[in-house]
Design an enzyme around this catalytic site. Structure first.
Site, mmCIF file in Angstrom:
data_model
loop_
_atom_site.group_PDB
_atom_site.id
_atom_site.type_symbol
_atom_site.label_atom_id
_atom_site.label_comp_id
_atom_site.label_asym_id
_atom_site.label_seq_id
_atom_site.Cartn_x
_atom_site.Cartn_y
_atom_site.Cartn_z
ATOM 1 N N ASP A 1 38.811 68.734 3.281
ATOM 2 C CA ASP A 1 38.345 67.914 2.159
ATOM 3 C C ASP A 1 36.890 67.494 2.397
ATOM 4 O O ASP A 1 36.475 67.242 3.554
ATOM 5 C CB ASP A 1 39.278 66.683 2.073
ATOM 6 C CG ASP A 1 39.247 65.980 0.735
ATOM 7 O OD1 ASP A 1 38.767 66.575 -0.243
ATOM 8 O OD2 ASP A 1 39.726 64.824 0.665
ATOM 9 N N HIS B 1 40.138 63.987 -7.995
ATOM 10 C CA HIS B 1 40.218 63.130 -6.812
ATOM 11 C C HIS B 1 40.606 61.717 -7.258
ATOM 12 O O HIS B 1 40.507 61.381 -8.424
ATOM 13 C CB HIS B 1 38.854 63.079 -6.124
ATOM 14 C CG HIS B 1 38.501 64.348 -5.430
ATOM 15 N ND1 HIS B 1 38.101 64.391 -4.121
ATOM 16 C CD2 HIS B 1 38.505 65.638 -5.845
ATOM 17 C CE1 HIS B 1 37.865 65.641 -3.771
ATOM 18 N NE2 HIS B 1 38.095 66.427 -4.803
ATOM 19 N N GLY B 2 41.002 60.918 -6.253
ATOM 20 C CA GLY B 2 41.288 59.515 -6.553
ATOM 21 C C GLY B 2 42.541 59.326 -7.387
ATOM 22 O O GLY B 2 42.571 58.508 -8.310
HETATM 23 P P1 13P Z 1 42.603 58.191 -3.228
HETATM 24 O O1 13P Z 1 42.382 57.598 -1.881
HETATM 25 O O2 13P Z 1 42.064 57.309 -4.303
HETATM 26 O O3 13P Z 1 43.997 58.605 -3.444
HETATM 27 O O4 13P Z 1 41.705 59.517 -3.301
HETATM 28 C C1 13P Z 1 41.909 60.546 -2.395
HETATM 29 C C2 13P Z 1 40.941 61.644 -2.573
HETATM 30 O O5 13P Z 1 40.407 61.853 -3.645
HETATM 31 C C3 13P Z 1 40.666 62.520 -1.405
HETATM 32 O O6 13P Z 1 39.651 63.431 -1.613
#
Ligand code: 13P
Length: 281
Positions: A80, A206-207
């Protein structure tokens, strides 16, 4: 069984669901994802962040690869957010299935040049590449990107970037943040729809921690095939150990490791059901 990320995401794209990519740090994390994926009959991905790889080295990649390969469901291992050529090289040599060549801090042209180079490199090793156009805000792995430095993905730029770089998947920024959403998440679905009109490749969001089911569903309908999840699982793990620290009667470490794994597994399984990947292995 170890499967290419491309295969996992293309299957998701065809059948309109998304694969959860879970940022993991250790053996408990590896077991939590495998256990959840097998229990839900779901494909899944492990993701390793650069700082975690710096700490664990190629032994850590080997552990995730082995865990993915011995799972009864299709799984892959992904690096990542990496902007370091040497580390990308190490990960590819170790047999990782895909990487996020992250040039999002660079100008459009420099990001493109970096991504093109990493894409050629990864493809030559049989791996695939995710890129990021725009920049996501929030906190990940101790690194914070302020809201004012974030940049939404421009659909025209995304089209040019994908055509010129030859990347396999694209991470979009449409109001999603790493870590905690302050207030209700606000995702720009019009922007996502415009990106989708211009691109055929699987999109990545992401996120995903903290996004409500309706937004997850709408994102999938507009082409998102991979959701990145870290915070919700990590917080569950940390909460387990905080509680453990308060209850000295529990002194069998292995029992505690198993309980920590089970706590994460529950959160991961719920995400698999939410992403529609449960039952799709
Ligand atoms: P979160 O921590 O918000 O779940 O996001 C993870 C992410 O996007 C890793 O690249």
């Amino acid at each position: 069984m170890l499967t290419s990320t491309k295969e996992l995401l293309e299957a998701a794209q065809k059948q309109s669901y998304a694969v959860g990519a879970f940022n993991m740090y250790n053996l408990e994390g590896a077991k939590a994802v495998v256990n959840a994926a097998e229990a839900e009959n779901s494909p899944a991905m492990f993701q390793i962040l650069p700082n975690v790889l710096n700490y664990g080295g190629s032994a850590l990649i080997a552990m995730f690869l082995e865990a993915a390969d011995s799972a009864k469901v299709p799984m892959s291992v992904h690096l990542d957010h990496c902007d370091d050529r040497a580390m990308i090289g190490t990960a590819l040599e170790a047999g990782i299935q895909s990487i996020l060549a992250d040039g999002s801090t660079l100008s459009f042209q420099d990001n493109l040049a970096f991504t093109q180079e990493m894409t050629d490199f990864a493809h030559a090793k049989g791996s695939t590449v995710e890129a990021e156009v725009g920049r996501i805000s929030g906190t990940e792995d101790g690194m914070t990107v302020a809201e004012k430095e974030a940049k939404m993905t421009d659909p025209e730029e995304a089209k040019e970037f994908v055509a010129k770089s030859g990347v396999d998947f694209l991470a979009v920024t449409i109001g999603n943040v790493h870590g905690k959403y302050h207030g209700e998440p606000q995702l720009d679905f019009d922007r996502l729809a415009k990106i989708r009109e211009k691109l055929q490749i699987p999109l990545v969001l992401h996120g995903a921690s903290g996004l409500p089911a309706t937004m997850i569903q709408q994102s999938i309908e507009l082409g998102v095939c991979k959701f990145n999840v870290n915070s919700e699982v990590r917080k569950t793990y940390l909460a387990f150990w905080r509680e453990y620290g308060r209850t000295e009667s529990k002194s069998d470490l292995l029992d505690c490791q198993k309980s920590a794994t089970a706590a994460m597994q529950e959160v991961i399984a719920e995400k698999m059901r939410l992403f529609g990947s449960a039952g799709k292995a």
